[in-house]
Every structure is written in structure tokens, then in C-alpha cells.
Scaffold this motif. Sequence first.
Motif, PDB file in Angstrom:
ATOM      1  N   GLU A   1       1.651  -1.353   0.558  1.00  0.00           N
ATOM      2  CA  GLU A   1      -0.044   0.252   0.331  1.00  0.00           C
ATOM      3  C   GLU A   1       0.840   1.535  -0.046  1.00  0.00           C
ATOM      4  O   GLU A   1       0.568   2.263  -0.726  1.00  0.00           O
ATOM      5  CB  GLU A   1      -1.259  -0.066   0.844  1.00  0.00           C
TER       6      GLU A   1
ATOM      7  N   LYS B   1       2.838   1.211  -3.451  1.00  0.00           N
ATOM      8  CA  LYS B   1       1.653   1.925  -4.025  1.00  0.00           C
ATOM      9  C   LYS B   1       1.587   3.067  -4.603  1.00  0.00           C
ATOM     10  O   LYS B   1       1.267   4.260  -5.683  1.00  0.00           O
ATOM     11  CB  LYS B   1       0.249   1.309  -4.278  1.00  0.00           C
TER      12      LYS B   1
ATOM     13  N   SER C   1      -2.430  -8.532  -3.910  1.00  0.00           N
ATOM     14  CA  SER C   1      -3.456  -8.387  -4.579  1.00  0.00           C
ATOM     15  C   SER C   1      -3.358  -8.134  -5.753  1.00  0.00           C
ATOM     16  O   SER C   1      -2.470  -8.652  -6.638  1.00  0.00           O
ATOM     17  CB  SER C   1      -3.990  -7.429  -3.800  1.00  0.00           C
ATOM     18  N   GLU C   2      -4.780  -8.171  -6.428  1.00  0.00           N
ATOM     19  CA  GLU C   2      -4.388  -8.500  -8.161  1.00  0.00           C
ATOM     20  C   GLU C   2      -3.513  -6.951  -8.238  1.00  0.00           C
ATOM     21  O   GLU C   2      -2.785  -7.259  -9.483  1.00  0.00           O
ATOM     22  CB  GLU C   2      -5.545  -8.363  -8.615  1.00  0.00           C
ATOM     23  N   ASP C   3      -3.850  -6.571  -8.243  1.00  0.00           N
ATOM     24  CA  ASP C   3      -3.082  -4.845  -8.127  1.00  0.00           C
ATOM     25  C   ASP C   3      -1.594  -5.086  -7.981  1.00  0.00           C
ATOM     26  O   ASP C   3      -0.527  -4.351  -9.029  1.00  0.00           O
ATOM     27  CB  ASP C   3      -3.275  -3.634  -7.366  1.00  0.00           C
ATOM     28  N   CYS C   4      -1.412  -5.671  -6.930  1.00  0.00           N
ATOM     29  CA  CYS C   4      -0.187  -6.170  -6.772  1.00  0.00           C
ATOM     30  C   CYS C   4       0.638  -6.738  -7.398  1.00  0.00           C
ATOM     31  O   CYS C   4       1.882  -6.782  -8.106  1.00  0.00           O
ATOM     32  CB  CYS C   4      -0.041  -6.236  -5.076  1.00  0.00           C
TER      33      CYS C   4
ATOM     34  N   ASN D   1       2.539  -8.598 -14.788  1.00  0.00           N
ATOM     35  CA  ASN D   1       2.945  -7.173 -15.503  1.00  0.00           C
ATOM     36  C   ASN D   1       3.737  -7.139 -17.416  1.00  0.00           C
ATOM     37  O   ASN D   1       5.064  -8.002 -17.598  1.00  0.00           O
ATOM     38  CB  ASN D   1       2.981  -6.222 -15.341  1.00  0.00           C
TER      39      ASN D   1
ATOM     40  N   ASP E   1      -0.101  -6.925 -10.250  1.00  0.00           N
ATOM     41  CA  ASP E   1       0.361  -6.773 -11.548  1.00  0.00           C
ATOM     42  C   ASP E   1       1.419  -5.486 -11.989  1.00  0.00           C
ATOM     43  O   ASP E   1       1.894  -4.980 -12.532  1.00  0.00           O
ATOM     44  CB  ASP E   1      -0.697  -5.989 -12.145  1.00  0.00           C
ATOM     45  N   ASN E   2       1.882  -5.147  -9.859  1.00  0.00           N
ATOM     46  CA  ASN E   2       3.180  -4.531 -10.555  1.00  0.00           C
ATOM     47  C   ASN E   2       4.483  -4.842  -9.517  1.00  0.00           C
ATOM     48  O   ASN E   2       4.594  -3.755  -8.596  1.00  0.00           O
ATOM     49  CB  ASN E   2       2.026  -2.535  -9.090  1.00  0.00           C
TER      50      ASN E   2
END
Length: 387
Positions: free
Chosen positions: A186, A189, A218-221, A249, A223-224
Motif C-alpha cells: 500500500e 503503491k 492483491s491483483e493490483d499488487c 505485467n 501486476d506491479n
Amino acid sequence: MGRYNFDIIINRRGTNSVKWDFEKEDGVIPMWVADMDFQAAPAIRKAVEDRAKHGIFGYAKVPDSYYNAITSWFKRRHNWAIEKEWIVYTTGVIPAISAAIKALAMPGEKVLIQTPVYNCFFSSIRNQGCEVQESPLKRKGDTYVADWDDFERKCADEKTTVFLLCNPHNPAGRVWTKEELTRMWEICKQHNVAVISDEIHCELVMPGNEFTPFATVSEDCRDNCIVLNSPTKNFNIAGLQIANIVCANRQWRRRVERVINIFEVCDVNPFGIDALEAAYNESEDWMDELNRYLFDNYQFLKSTIEKELPGYEVLKLEGTYLVWMSIKPSGLTSEQFTEKLVKEGKVLINSGTMYGEKTGEGYVRINIACPRKTLEEGLKRIIRVLK
């Protein structure tokens, strides 16, 4: 008794072993570099023998079965669904760290690390022309935690573009919890900091702890971040030189692949391919039994030090087989301490300052991945010198 005998002592001297043939003097017990004095699992040995019997060792193509072994292991063991396309193979996790940094950070930018930390993090960052940005971990009782205020402050520095995480953490012995990893993500990000997670010790987890792959936060994590893993540390096959970069990614993955080709670390060893498949497909029970043996070794070391050397603190080991110990009562620097042990006790361990000049001072790192008799003898010598 389990199925596997980790008590067997195998003579490694004279085999060109970095661990055993580094110190020229006879009779030195090496408890330093992170490899184990146990034979690899039977399935791995058989796979290597079968490959050797074939007798031709040309360039190797990585088959679908290699990817299947990786994806099924991580799904089964860590509930992480990796897609084949995300995997980029290479020769080792250190080249992978350097490649990931080069792919994500420009020269002159800062890469954040939590010290004390694995010594190659420093060189990999500097080798890519980047600056090391340290966020020291905080001692809390017999363990370490992140210093969240400092971590956030360093992430907020506009020159910080990448956070290089050690998960599980070497040498602090931490297996980061999902909550801690989520908080790291978090903060990163919020400040547009990409994450590279070195997860080479991910299977070496002591009872009562659970490893969380960073990409599963998380999905967001997912991808990054870029995750680096390998069976080499966990299954004691580092010399076979095989590792994987997992990157969901697509854009980053293309950059990583380009760097892997620039570095010319895109061809792997045929023995490494077969060993990885045998490790992930057939050696899970060996891994579980190994962890129980390592935990018993840790408890033995901790109780022996507490009894014989009051005041010397053995920190909590949640993961890896590398024990972090405070040597403050000795009155010596970490370097003096390790030199004294080699000279007077014929035991070789790592000075804490390798892992951070300030954060590692007053500590040493001890490798306990050896038969109990070897550990007993090493401890006997350490105690004799310090008493």
C-alpha cells in the motif's frame, strides 16, 4: 524417524566446494555461506544421474513440463496461480535481481532495501548504476519489524523508484505476514514504487509460520511486482544454476526478457531443468522433513547458547536456515569476533556488517543446515573461545 536421514556426515572437502574449500587451513568448520551439508532429495539425484547417463550435454530447451512443475507447486503449496507466460527462466536469483533492477530503474535512481539484508542486494543495485536507499529494520524483542514511518519516508523520496524486498528475510529470519506485505504494498503503491521480491528461501519456513508470495497480496499488487524464486536454496542445488522471474505485467516482462538477453543469462543448464522438475514434482515430503530437522537444529543452538553463553541473544528464526545472533557481550566488533573464531576456534561464520555496516554491527550469521554432530562440534568450539 522420518524417511530421510539428515544426520549422515558427507565429506565435502576437496570437492571444490565454496563452503568447505574456501578456508585453506585444515579442520575449520564452515557455518557461513548459505548452502546445506545434506544430499539433495533422492528424486533430484536420480534425475541428475539419468541425465548424466545419457552422456550428451548440448544446449537445452525448456519444456512445458518445466512450467507445469512450477505452476502446480506454487498452486498446491502457496495457493498462487501462476500463468506459464509470466515465467522467465535464468541462471540464478542474483542475475535475476540485477535484471529486474535494470528493467525497472534508471541509473541514478534509488532502490530501497530493509537492512540488515543479503549482501548481494547492495552490489546488484550499485552494478546497475543505482543508489542504495536503506530503511533499517527495528529490533523488537527477539525479532525485527519494519520501521513503517521510515519506510514511508524513503518511499516518498522522489528518487526512490524500486523497493527490493527479501521475503523470507535473510539474515533477520523473518517470514513476513500477509498483513505486513499488504502494508508494504500500500505504501509502495501510494508513492509509485515498483516492488521486486526475492523469494529464494520461500520453502524454508519453520513450524508455526506461513509464507505468503508477495504477488498474492492483491491483483493490483500482482501486476506491479516482480517475484524471483528458485528451487536452488530450498533443495540444496545452487550449483545447478536455475531460477525463475515471475512477472504478470506484460510490459515489464518484455523489458526483463530484453535485459536477460543483454546480460546473456538466457540459457540454462540441462541438469537444472531436470532437477527443478524432480524437486517440485517428487520431493515435497523431503522438504517438509528437512524443515523439521532445521527447526530442531535451531532449537538446539538456541538452548545451548542460552545455557552456556548468557547475554548472547539468538534471534527468532521464522524462515531460512541462517541464524542471526547478537554478540554484544563479547565487546568485539563483528569482524573481530569472526576473525577470533576462525583463528582460535576454527569455525567460520559471517560477520553481521556484510549485511549493513551499521545495522549488522554487533551481530553474526550462523548457517545451521548441517548434520547435528557438525552443529554440536561448531557450537562447542564457539563456546570454548568465548568462555
